[in-house]
Every structure is written in C-alpha cells, then in structure tokens.
Design a protein around this motif. Structure first.
Motif, PDB file in Angstrom:
ATOM      1  N   GLU A   1       2.675   9.574 -10.610  1.00 27.91           N
ATOM      2  CA  GLU A   1       1.535   8.880 -11.401  1.00 27.91           C
ATOM      3  C   GLU A   1       0.148   9.201 -10.831  1.00 27.91           C
ATOM      4  O   GLU A   1      -0.732   9.486 -11.753  1.00 27.91           O
ATOM      5  CB  GLU A   1       1.779   7.388 -11.319  1.00 27.91           C
ATOM      6  N   ALA A   2      -0.079   9.149  -9.243  1.00 27.30           N
ATOM      7  CA  ALA A   2      -1.311   9.522  -9.006  1.00 27.30           C
ATOM      8  C   ALA A   2      -1.823  10.792  -9.018  1.00 27.30           C
ATOM      9  O   ALA A   2      -2.909  11.252  -9.626  1.00 27.30           O
ATOM     10  CB  ALA A   2      -1.280   9.136  -7.376  1.00 27.30           C
ATOM     11  N   VAL A   3      -0.900  11.639  -9.145  1.00 28.83           N
ATOM     12  CA  VAL A   3      -1.225  13.322  -9.097  1.00 28.83           C
ATOM     13  C   VAL A   3      -1.455  13.313 -10.758  1.00 28.83           C
ATOM     14  O   VAL A   3      -2.271  14.262 -10.987  1.00 28.83           O
ATOM     15  CB  VAL A   3       0.208  14.146  -8.734  1.00 28.83           C
TER      16      VAL A   3
ATOM     17  N   THR B   1       0.742  -1.066  -0.047  1.00 30.16           N
ATOM     18  CA  THR B   1      -0.054  -0.014  -0.036  1.00 30.16           C
ATOM     19  C   THR B   1       0.894   1.100  -0.151  1.00 30.16           C
ATOM     20  O   THR B   1       1.609   1.392   0.780  1.00 30.16           O
ATOM     21  CB  THR B   1      -0.907   0.151   1.341  1.00 30.16           C
TER      22      THR B   1
ATOM     23  N   GLU C   1      -3.031  11.274 -12.731  1.00 28.54           N
ATOM     24  CA  GLU C   1      -4.365  10.730 -13.071  1.00 28.54           C
ATOM     25  C   GLU C   1      -5.185  11.697 -12.519  1.00 28.54           C
ATOM     26  O   GLU C   1      -6.336  12.126 -13.115  1.00 28.54           O
ATOM     27  CB  GLU C   1      -4.482   9.447 -12.319  1.00 28.54           C
ATOM     28  N   CYS C   2      -4.881  12.488 -11.313  1.00 21.49           N
ATOM     29  CA  CYS C   2      -5.952  13.398 -10.686  1.00 21.49           C
ATOM     30  C   CYS C   2      -5.889  14.529 -11.558  1.00 21.49           C
ATOM     31  O   CYS C   2      -7.039  15.263 -11.892  1.00 21.49           O
ATOM     32  CB  CYS C   2      -5.299  13.745  -9.309  1.00 21.49           C
TER      33      CYS C   2
ATOM     34  N   PRO D   1       5.725  11.014  -2.477  1.00 21.27           N
ATOM     35  CA  PRO D   1       4.757  10.292  -1.746  1.00 21.27           C
ATOM     36  C   PRO D   1       5.186   9.924  -0.188  1.00 21.27           C
ATOM     37  O   PRO D   1       4.279   9.440   0.507  1.00 21.27           O
ATOM     38  CB  PRO D   1       4.915   8.767  -2.431  1.00 21.27           C
TER      39      PRO D   1
ATOM     40  N   ALA E   1       1.786  12.089  -2.396  1.00 22.09           N
ATOM     41  CA  ALA E   1       1.187  11.238  -3.579  1.00 22.09           C
ATOM     42  C   ALA E   1       2.169  10.922  -4.600  1.00 22.09           C
ATOM     43  O   ALA E   1       3.354  11.766  -4.672  1.00 22.09           O
ATOM     44  CB  ALA E   1       0.075  11.458  -4.265  1.00 22.09           C
ATOM     45  N   SER E   2       2.166   9.841  -5.185  1.00 20.73           N
ATOM     46  CA  SER E   2       3.336   9.600  -6.148  1.00 20.73           C
ATOM     47  C   SER E   2       2.841  10.528  -7.740  1.00 20.73           C
ATOM     48  O   SER E   2       1.803  10.811  -7.844  1.00 20.73           O
ATOM     49  CB  SER E   2       3.034   8.039  -6.787  1.00 20.73           C
TER      50      SER E   2
ATOM     51  N   SER F   1      -0.532   7.727   0.482  1.00 25.57           N
ATOM     52  CA  SER F   1      -0.954   8.533  -0.350  1.00 25.57           C
ATOM     53  C   SER F   1      -2.382   9.084   0.463  1.00 25.57           C
ATOM     54  O   SER F   1      -2.814   8.571   1.275  1.00 25.57           O
ATOM     55  CB  SER F   1      -1.665   7.911  -1.723  1.00 25.57           C
TER      56      SER F   1
ATOM     57  N   GLN G   1      -6.186  11.599   0.099  1.00 25.76           N
ATOM     58  CA  GLN G   1      -6.935  12.422  -0.789  1.00 25.76           C
ATOM     59  C   GLN G   1      -6.570  13.604  -1.255  1.00 25.76           C
ATOM     60  O   GLN G   1      -6.067  14.405  -0.116  1.00 25.76           O
ATOM     61  CB  GLN G   1      -8.322  12.245  -0.393  1.00 25.76           C
TER      62      GLN G   1
END
Length: 595
Positions: free
Chosen positions: A347-349, A210, A351-352, A327, A344-345, A213, A215
């Motif tokens: 990649e996650a940012v 996991t 995507e956001c 992250p 956050a990573s 990260s 929200q």
C-alpha cells in the motif's frame, strides 16, 4: 482494586496481567500445570481477559496462532515448567516465519532448583533460540515497588516487540518460588494499603503499531519504459484486503503489467478490482514454448513467492532485474535473483507510485493502457480458464483437484477459509477460480508444515463468522487433539476433509516411482475411521457421495459447532488425473495461441 495482594506471586502476576490488558491484550491461552499456577490464577481471574484452558500445549500454541493471525493482536500463551514449553516450538517457528504476534510465558523453577535433578526442570533459557523477536528471563517475584515497576516496563517492552517493527513471537521465562497457590500472606498488607494503582498504570496504554518502512524512491521511469513487465503476487493475509487489492490494481494499470496471483492471495477473491489478473500461470508455464514466449524483461514481486514449483523454476532461468516489495527486514528471495528489496508495504509503495506519477511531466505521465505482452497473457488466461472450468465441471468422479475449484464458487461471501499445507494449498493455486466472493484465505506458510492445522483453523474461527478448513487426512490426523478445544470454543467450523488414505503430494514427486519404500515410508497410509474419530469427539460427520451434496452443504454453513465433510478420493488416480489434464491444458493453450 485490580491487583491481587494475597501474596508476592499473585501480586507479581496480577501486575503482569493488568499491564498487558491495558496495552490491548484480549486473549490468554492457558495450559495446565503446577509451576504456572500464579500465572493461571492472574489471567484466568482477570475480568477483561478471555482465558481459555487447553490441555495439549502444541495444539494450544497453534490455536493461539490462529487467533493472533486473524485479529493481528498478540495472544498470551502460558505453560508450566519442564518440557511443556517445548511443545510450543512448532507454532513459535511458524509465528516467527509468518509474522504473527505471540507472547509466550513459560513458568520456571527458581535458580536453586535448576541443574540438580529437581522434578520438571529443564534449561528454559532462550529455548526458542533464533525464532523469537525478543527473549527475557524475569527476576524472581518481589513485593517491592521498584521491582514491580521493572516488571511493568518489561511487559510493555515485550508487548511492543511482539508486533513492532514487524509482528512475531516474544518469550518471557518466569521463575517462581513457592507458594504457587494464592495462599494469604499478611506481610503484604502495608504495600496493599498504600499502593496507588491509577498512578502506577497511568502511562500504560495501547500505542499505534509502527510498520517497518523507510524512505524510498521508486524506479518509475525504468518501469514505465518496459513493455514486458510482470507483477507476481504471492501469499498474503492483509488486514484490509480491499485496500491491498486496490494498491496492486494501481500498480498493474499504471504500468500496464499483468499480475500473476497466487491462490493464497486475496486478489483472486476480489477479481473485479483488477482486470489484468492471471490465475493459470502454472499451467501455461508447463509448456516450454509458452514459457519462452512469455518471458518478461522486468519483474515486481509482492511478498513471498507463490507456491508453484513450475513458476519458481521458470523464474530461476531468468537473468533480469527484479524488485521485491516486502515490509520486513528478512530475505524473501530463495532464488537469489538479481533483486532489489523495497522495505515497505504494498500500500505504501502504491501511494508513492501515485505521487511520483502525479509529479511526472504530462507527456511522461503513465496511464491505463495495454501492450502486446499484456494481451498475450490475458488471451492465454482466458483460453486455459475456459478449458479448465469445462474440464472440472464435467468431472463426475470424486477427484480432490475439483474440491478447491468448487469451494471458490460455492462458499458464502466473505467466508474465512483455512487452507492446509501439502496438496490443498497446491490445488488452490492451480484450480481456484477468480471471482468476487471475497473469501478470506488463511494458512500457515511460514514453515509450511502440516502440524497444528486443525488448531490453527479453530483459532481463526473462534468467536468469528462461519468458517471452513480445507485439509487432507494426514494433516488432520496429525492434530486431532485440536478437537479437545471445542468445549471452550465458540464458533462454526466446517472441515472439508480430503481422505485419500495417505500423503497424496508424494505421488506427484519422483520418489513415487520407487516401490519399495514409497508406499510405507512416504505415502504412509493410515487406517483411521473418521466417522468413529468424530464420534469420539462428538463432532458431526458426513460422508460425501457426490458433488451436489458437497455443494449443498457448503452453500449453507452451520451457525455453530464443528462439522466434518469427508470426501474420499483415490490418490493414485488423482495424481494420474492431474498429470494428464494439466499437460493437455497447457498444450492446448499453445496450439490455440498459434492459430
């Protein structure tokens, strides 16, 4: 049956080894010693764990670090009691600072043999202090079902803490009473007869890691309203380099912001994915007029800062908003800027960012575009890159600055490259040419030390494809015990050794103007004959006489074994070359920009 019921110690350690194996352990690095014998027997005899014996504990720890860095899977490190575990410390620090999963198992004397001058007994309680994610001293071994369950669950927790929420080292201190050898104890026959191994391990299984990260909502409109924004991508070793580079390309092209890409970032080796890539920022910012002209109004930083001191000094003079995408829960802002951390990573940012931009009104929806600020950066990048490449191509003398530039164009596609600290890492940042060769950079930039360089590179290359290490002479000499690993090692490592008879980096610093004590106490020239050193370890050695020979040998890397390609340079002339040419290149870029 997997477990070893010969005596209490063998049962205890076999439960530990089997638990870790079922969680996903692949490799155990074992240093010799008496008190650790129960651990050695359990891991060395386990059929599904690769156990590698290594004499030198410091080298062993960095070797384990190299494996774990490449695979992302925790590696077990085992040593005996006393000062043995102290030699793990530098690698533990590096693992902590650079988020590499390690599981350190130090054998120890039982309580009654501590603090009474028993041999090979020191205080090992939490010996790595703040540099572990978790520490636990295990109870003394007992052949009791409830205690074995305690051991199993402690191992599960240790494994989890080594890679979640962020990877890092975990330390288990494990005391043993004698017998340390696997001497048969018939009193364990009853528990062996009735032990249900399948039931005991039924809930022990690999779990998805996991990532740390939270929200978050991005300040998309704030970014979109800025036509002088800058993205700075620092050192990175993502598990999926292409996904990482694509995420940054989305940032850049959605916002229309240039990306300053550190040489230790995969971005420079996947340059086709990002048309707004800037690699010559250090040279550009050495010119005060250009540095003023290129000042941004907002910055997005990805991970750690690049190595460049010039860039850091420039950033320190800017009082503007900065967003740091990283992250972990650590503070990665040594400049103490006006910054907001987005935990956050990349990649996650990304995507956001895509989701938010998709939900925006048609008139506000970001798109791929360029602005004057971006065009200025791209124009300067082109000018400096052309001049820099022309200068390096025409340089016939063996100058260490050219080595990194040559590697960027010569190494086979996808080559893992370990880059030593000191001057090699700086030359990669300054001179590494962007391209599409998909070179995989590895490095120890957590603590930035020169220790363990060879061992880390060998760990990176173990059971992997043909690999390369770029290092200076002092870094290699500091870890020559790493060559002892080769009898247990499988792989191919070509070492590009820049031998400039000392610490070349100090020639770039103000202390170089003070002689004495500069030469003896800073440059610290050594008298090692690397050909003879390699012969002592039965390692192939080639003395490079010209660039063509080096290029030819790098084009075709050997299938196995260790090979040293020694490039002899003059560090005084190298320092003069850098100062003269970097100044000339930055000055020419500004003159051309004004014409």
């Amino acid at each position: 049956m997997t477990l070893d019921f010969r005596n209490t110690n063998t049962l205890w350690t076999s439960v530990l080894a089997e638990t870790l194996r079922q969680l996903g352990l692949q490799t155990a690095i074992i240093c010799p010693g008496s008190r650790s014998a129960p651990l050695t027997v359990a891991f060395a005899q386990h059929l599904n764990i690769e156990a590698i014996p290594i004499l030198d504990e410091r080298s062993a720890a960095f070797f384990a670090l190299g494996i774990a860095r490449r695979t992302g899977v925790p590696v077990v490190l085992i040593c005996t009691s006393g000062t043995a575990g102290a030699h793990f410390y530098p690698a533990v620090i590096e693992a902590f600072e650079s988020h590499v999963p390690l599981l350190i198992l130090t054998a120890d004397r039982p309580p009654e043999l501590r603090h009474c001058h028993a041999g090979q007994a020191i205080s090992q309680m939490n010996m790595y202090g703040a540099y572990t994610h978790w520490y636990k001293e295990l109870a003394l071994p007992e052949a009791d079902l409830s205690m074995l369950a305690y051991l199993r669950q402690t191992a599960v927790q240790a494994w989890g803490r080594s890679h979640s929420p962020i990877p890092g080292p975990v330390h288990l201190n494990i005391p043993f009473r004698e017998p340390l050898a696997p001497i048969l104890d018939p009193t364990l026959n009853p528990i062996a007869k009735h032990f249900n191994e399948a039931q005991f391990f039924q809930m022990v299984q690999p779990r998805a890691v996991t990532a740390y990260s939270t929200q978050f909502t991005l300040p998309l409109q704030t970014w979109m309203d800025c036509d002088r924004g800058l993205i700075i991508a620092g050192p990175a070793m993502p598990r999926d380099a292409i996904a990482y580079c694509q995420a940054i390309a989305q940032f850049s092209q959605t916002l229309g912001w240039p990306v300053l890409a550190e040489g230790l970032s995969p971005l420079r080796n996947h340059a086709d994915l990002n048309p707004f890539l800037i690699s010559t920022y250090d040279i550009a910012l050495r010119n005060r007029d250009l540095a003023t002209q290129l000042q941004p109004r907002q910055i997005i930083r990805l991970g750690e800062l690049p190595t460049s001191k010039t860039l850091r000094q420039w950033l320190q003079g800017l009082s503007i908003p900065q967003w740091i995408i990283e992250p972990s829960d650590q503070n990665v802002d040594p400049l103490h800027s006006h910054s907001v951390h987005i935990r956050a990573s990349v990649e996650a940012v990304a995507e956001c960012l895509r989701d938010q931009s998709d939900r925006s009104a048609p008139g506000d929806r970001p798109g791929q575009f360029t602005n004057k600020y971006l065009k200025d950066w791209l124009l300067i990048e082109t000018k400096i890159r052309v001049d820099l490449d022309r200068t390096l191509k025409s340089t016939q003398a063996l100058r260490e600055s050219k080595v990194a530039w040559l590697l960027s164009q010569t190494l086979p596609i996808g080559t893992p490259l370990f880059i030593a600290n000191s001057m090699p890492v700086r030359d990669v940042e300054l001179f590494w040419q962007p391209g599409t060769r998909k070179i995989q950079p590895y490095f120890n930039r957590g603590a930035n030390g020169i220790d363990g360089t060879l061992s880390s590179a060998l760990g990176m290359a173990h059971r992997d494809q043909r690999s390369v290490l770029l290092t200076g002479d002092l870094s290699l000499l500091h870890d020559t015990n790493g060559f002892l690993i080769q009898t247990q090692w499988q792989g191919s490592l070509t070492i590009v050794l820049i031998n400039n008879a000392g610490g070349g980096i100090f020639g770039m610093l103000p202390i170089a103007n003070f002689e004495p004590p500069f030469e003896a106490f800073f440059a610290t020239p050594q008298q090692a004959d690397f050909a003879k050193l390699c012969a002592a370890y039965q390692v192939e050695h080639v003395l490079i006489q010209d660039w063509h020979t080096l290029e030819t040998l790098l084009n075709l890397l050997p299938a196995h074994g260790i090979r040293v390609l020694e490039v002899t340079c003059d560090r005084t002339l190298d320092a003069q070359w850098r100062k003269a040419h970097l100044h000339k290149l930055s000055a020419a870029a500004f003159e051309n920009d004004q014409s």
